[in-house]
Design an enzyme around this catalytic site. Structure first.
Site, PDB file in Angstrom:
ATOM      1  N   LYS A  20     -20.987  -3.514  11.988  1.00 29.98           N
ATOM      2  CA  LYS A  20     -22.165  -3.929  12.764  1.00 29.98           C
ATOM      3  C   LYS A  20     -21.793  -4.026  14.240  1.00 29.98           C
ATOM      4  CE  LYS A  20     -24.953  -8.045  13.606  1.00 29.98           C
ATOM      5  NZ  LYS A  20     -26.323  -7.564  13.396  1.00 29.98           N
ATOM      6  N   ARG A 506     -28.136  -4.151  10.596  1.00 32.08           N
ATOM      7  CA  ARG A 506     -28.753  -5.444  10.353  1.00 32.08           C
ATOM      8  C   ARG A 506     -28.313  -6.033   9.011  1.00 32.08           C
ATOM      9  NH1 ARG A 506     -32.532  -9.172  11.792  1.00 32.08           N
ATOM     10  NH2 ARG A 506     -33.420 -10.026   9.889  1.00 32.08           N
ATOM     11  N   TRP A 552     -36.274 -13.251  -2.040  1.00 29.66           N
ATOM     12  CA  TRP A 552     -35.365 -13.127  -0.898  1.00 29.66           C
ATOM     13  C   TRP A 552     -34.133 -14.013  -1.030  1.00 29.66           C
ATOM     14  CZ3 TRP A 552     -39.589 -12.584   3.497  1.00 29.66           C
ATOM     15  CH2 TRP A 552     -40.064 -11.258   3.482  1.00 29.66           C
ATOM     16  N   HIS A 685     -45.919  -4.428  14.998  1.00 28.46           N
ATOM     17  CA  HIS A 685     -44.619  -3.753  15.078  1.00 28.46           C
ATOM     18  C   HIS A 685     -44.482  -2.942  16.360  1.00 28.46           C
ATOM     19  CE1 HIS A 685     -43.679  -5.052  11.097  1.00 28.46           C
ATOM     20  NE2 HIS A 685     -44.792  -4.548  10.637  1.00 28.46           N
TER      21      HIS A 685
HETATM   22  N1  GLN Z   1     -46.091 -16.958   8.559  1.00 27.59           N
HETATM   23  C1  GLN Z   1     -45.082 -15.983   8.776  1.00 27.59           C
HETATM   24  C2  GLN Z   1     -45.044 -15.566  10.225  1.00 27.59           C
HETATM   25  O1  GLN Z   1     -46.059 -15.481  10.828  1.00 27.59           O
HETATM   26  C3  GLN Z   1     -45.302 -14.775   7.909  1.00 27.59           C
HETATM   27  C4  GLN Z   1     -44.203 -13.773   8.094  1.00 27.59           C
HETATM   28  C5  GLN Z   1     -44.270 -12.602   7.140  1.00 27.59           C
HETATM   29  O2  GLN Z   1     -45.260 -12.362   6.505  1.00 27.59           O
HETATM   30  N2  GLN Z   1     -43.208 -11.858   7.027  1.00 27.59           N
HETATM   31  O3  GLN Z   1     -44.013 -15.287  10.786  1.00 27.59           O
END
Ligand code: GLN
Ligand code: ZN
Length: 746
Positions: A20, A506, A552, A685
């Site tokens: 990394k 990452r 996760w 994004h």
């Molecule tokens: N509540 C979270 C945020 O707004 C949702 C993030 C997500 O859906 N990955 O960061």
């Protein structure tokens, strides 16, 4: 060397994330390509020697990658989309494909089966001039050979490669290139065959861990037969993982392959498919390659003994269930804790494979090995808490949506098409430093609290100023939506150095669920109620749901996910109760990872959906009918799961649609989904700030499939990765557009 011990692949990021660091230094121009190559070669050497010292017989080459194995395969096949051809330097072109440049969009990235690793999706089209680039593969093999290590060569197979690639011209899909691609593989095999008298190739075809169309099975038969014919110097192993691959296994028994690699941890059904393969080697994945618990040797041995009934023992190779890529490097780097003794990371899994193959072949164990085995038996016994778990009775909300929504509307007095955001606001460097300083004890709790509150003040003020209808506190206290809750709940453990590659450079450090989960104290109430005290508009409470928390994390395996999920749900339920008793009227339970936890095989979907829905509904069951429950999911492909989304019965669901328009949203319309929906209209994004007109057309488009009385207007996802000077003008435009459309309805 311990005979018949086999490792599918080893993590490449390095014990201390050396790769990394080297990559990021190279990208920022701090080191040269030579220096990067040197760092990479040093890592490969270390990883090979580690496996050799531990006694592994089958060690891989070409499990290393600067970014990702699918991208490497594309490079090997010269499958380079035309837009990148103007970059002459191979390495720069490679990274441009992975990461994009100022003027070139990167290839897409998506999840590797049901792991949290992401691969680069190759783009195939008629302009590509497929030809062999074998330097990396041959080079790494020779590098290992110089160290006295004869490796097997890992390759992603042509069917998985085609199956996971995409093509922009829809004539025939990616498989129309299959024969061309196969011929490049043949050339590669011929080249590999010149390297030595006997050489093993591990051809990975994990696509067959999913149910695939019968044509793919025929392709498998044909392709491996033709590949075996290239040279009798090659011992070809076809490898699958993450699930059973019974259909493929049956086909493979009719081919000249030398070995078949099967996952017996996540694909126990494989046991039913191996009866007819006496003449082949079985690479038996009996050590879990993607979870972090110590191996239960008795269990693993009993599987090996089962396999032993069908074939001579010397043909059974003891292996991990998949590449160790999905595990942290070594437990050695963890501080002492009661959880540490339960853990086994990549390096320890190697010891376990070696130990197990000795046990299985009645070889003598060393004192250390006997000690390790004994200890792991005690731990396995101690962790089985099944009997004393209090049963949690699943509950659901009492009133149906049709009644709840009226009560909610009366109470909220929101305008038509209310505007809101998904939770987080920009996470500034200052904020990250603040949390770090607090964690390290550099600043006091009261100073920390004051700073967080001041961020919340700003967030609320900005949201009021720009005129959002339902506000959020901005999540300044959270580094990560799962870690935050894991750290506050009982039953979670956090590693110090448990990094796993997520994509490229990452890495993530997934929490470990090691014990029963319960809530110690309120987790979010202080911040949310503070935010609410600063405004007369409603502030949404913000929680992460049980399914996402499990998906996760590294979850325990001694009890089923359904029970873990209910424990989390029960803890979150208490939080919801506290929030609503403190006057919070809207609570969002994020299920960002709901969809990615879906099993690879249809036959397991029912069970997943059952516990996923049950735990979500239990979480929100305590909400009064007039408390509005939102959920959020980071995608919008709901076609397969719309019934399940319905069954979750959230009052409002917000989803990501800014890039896909109505295409994916239509399913909510076609199935007459009744609850409220917030389809994303702002692509978070991208740094781009959409104009008012753009927002208008986005909203009007959504209104073609969602009735205005049920629609919310919001961004795709949280705003934490964006900058304030992008977010603020974008939200202002979003609100202007919404108001204009509202007015047009008057
Ligand atoms: N509540 C979270 C945020 O707004 C949702 C993030 C997500 O859906 N990955 O960061
Ligand atoms: Zn999201």
């Amino acid at each position: 060397m311990t005979k018949n011990s086999y490792i599918i692949g080893f993590p490449r990021i390095g014990e201390h994330r050396e790769l990394k660091k080297a990559l990021e230094q190279y990208w920022s121009g701090k080191i040269s390509a030579e220096e990067l190559h040197k760092a990479a070669a040093e890592l490969r050497k270390r990883h090979w020697l580690l496996q050799k010292e531990k006694g592994v017989e089958y060690i891989s080459s070409n499990d290393f990658s600067y970014y990702d194995g699918m991208l490497d395969t594309a490079a090997m096949l010269n499958a380079i989309p035309a837009r990148f051809m103007k970059i002459e330097d191979d390495l720069q072109r490679y990274f441009a494909m992975a990461r994009g440049t100022k003027d070139l969009t990167a290839l897409e990235m998506t999840k590797w089966f049901n792991t949290n690793y992401h691969y680069i999706v190759p783009e195939l089209n008629d302009e590509i001039n497929f030809r062999l680039n074998a330097e990396k593969i041959i080079g790494e093999y020779c590098e290992a050979a110089k160290l006295g290590i004869k490796t097997k060569i890992n390759l992603i197979g042509p069917i998985t490669f085609c199956g996971l690639s995409k093509t922009s011209d829809n004539k025939g899909g990616t498989f129309k290139y299959f024969d061309t691609i196969l011929s490049v593989y043949k050339e590669l095999f011929a080249k590999i065959a010149t390297l030595d008298d006997k050489i093993t190739i591990q051809l990975e075809e994990p696509l067959f861990a999913k149910a695939v169309p019968p044509e793919y099975l025929q392709l498998l038969k044909r392709s491996v037969t033709e590949l075996c014919e290239v040279s009798n110097k090659i011992e070809l192993i076809v490898m699958t993982y993450f699930e059973h691959s019974c259909e493929a296994t049956e086909i493979l028994t009719e081919t000249p392959v030398w070995g078949i690699g099967l996952d017996f941890i996540y694909g126990q059904k494989n046991l039913g498919a191996i009866k007819g393969i006496k003449s082949k080697r079985i690479i038996a994945g009996v050590v879990d390659g993607k979870n972090i618990w110590k191996t239960d040797f008795n269990k693993a041995l009993s599987v090996l003994n089962e396999i032993d009934k069908f074939m001579p023992r010397e043909k059974i190779l003891v292996s991990t269930s998949c590449s160790l890529l999905h595990l942290p490097f070594s437990v050695i780097n963890e501080p002492e804790s009661k959880v540490k003794q339960l853990l086994s990371f990549a390096s320890e899994k190697i010891d376990e494979v070696v130990l197990l193959s000795k046990l299985f072949n009645s070889a003598e164990l060393s004192g250390d090995e006997r000690g390790y085995m004994h200890k792991s038996e005690q731990i396995t016994a101690a962790r089985s808490t099944k009997e004393d778990l209090p049963e949690i009775k699943p509950e659901v909300r009492k009133k149906p949506f049709a009644e709840r929504i009226n009560l909610q509307k009366e109470r909220q007095e929101l305008p038509l098409m209310p505007t809101t955001t998904i939770g987080s606001f920009p996470q500034t460097a200052k904020l990250r430093k603040l949390r770090r300083d607090f964690r390290q004890g550099i600043i006091s709790a009261s100073d920390y609290e004051a700073e967080i509150k001041s961020y919340i003040d700003d967030c609320i003020a900005i949201q009021e100023e720009i005129g959002l209808d339902v506000l959020v506190h901005g999540e300044p206290e959270r580094n990560d939506m799962v870690e935050y809750f894991g750290e506050m709940l009982n039953g979670f453990h956090f590693t110090s150095n448990g990094w796993v590659q997520s994509y490229g450079s990452r890495c993530v450090k997934p929490p470990i669920i090691y014990s029963d989960i319960s809530r110690q104290e309120p987790m979010t109430v202080k911040w949310i109620t503070y935010a609410q005290s600063k405004t007369s508009k409603p502030v949404k409470g913000m929680l992460t749901g049980p399914v996402t928390i499990i998906n996760w994390s590294f979850a325990r395996t001694d009890i089923p996910h359904s029970i873990i999920a209910m424990q989390i749900a029960d803890a979150l339920k208490e939080e919801i109760s506290d929030l609503q008793e403190s006057g919070i009227k809207i609570i969002q339970v994020d299920e960002a990872a709901f969809k990615e936890g879906y099993p690879l095989r249809k036959e397991n979907v029912g069970e997943y959906e059952e516990w996923a829905v049950k735990s979500f509904r239990h979480t929100v069951s305590i909400a009064h009918p007039e408390t509005q429950i939102h959920t959020h999911m980071c995608y919008s492909q709901f076609n397969d799961i719309i019934k399940t989304i319905e069954a979750m019965d959230a009052d409002v669901i917000t989803v990501e649609t800014a890039r896909s328009g109505n295409k994916l949203l239509r399913i909510f319309h076609d199935t007459a989904y009744k609850n409220e929906i917030g389809p994303g209209v702002y692509d978070i994004h991208s740094p781009r700030i959409p104009s008012v007109d753009e927002f208008k057309s986005q909203i009007l488009l959504r209104l073609q499939v969602v009735d205005r009385s049920r629609m919310w207007v919001n961004p795709d996802c949280g705003l934490k990765t964006r900058k304030w000077d992008e977010v603020k003008p974008a939200l202002i435009n979003m609100i202007k557009a919404t108001k204009a459309i509202r007015d047009s309805f008057m």
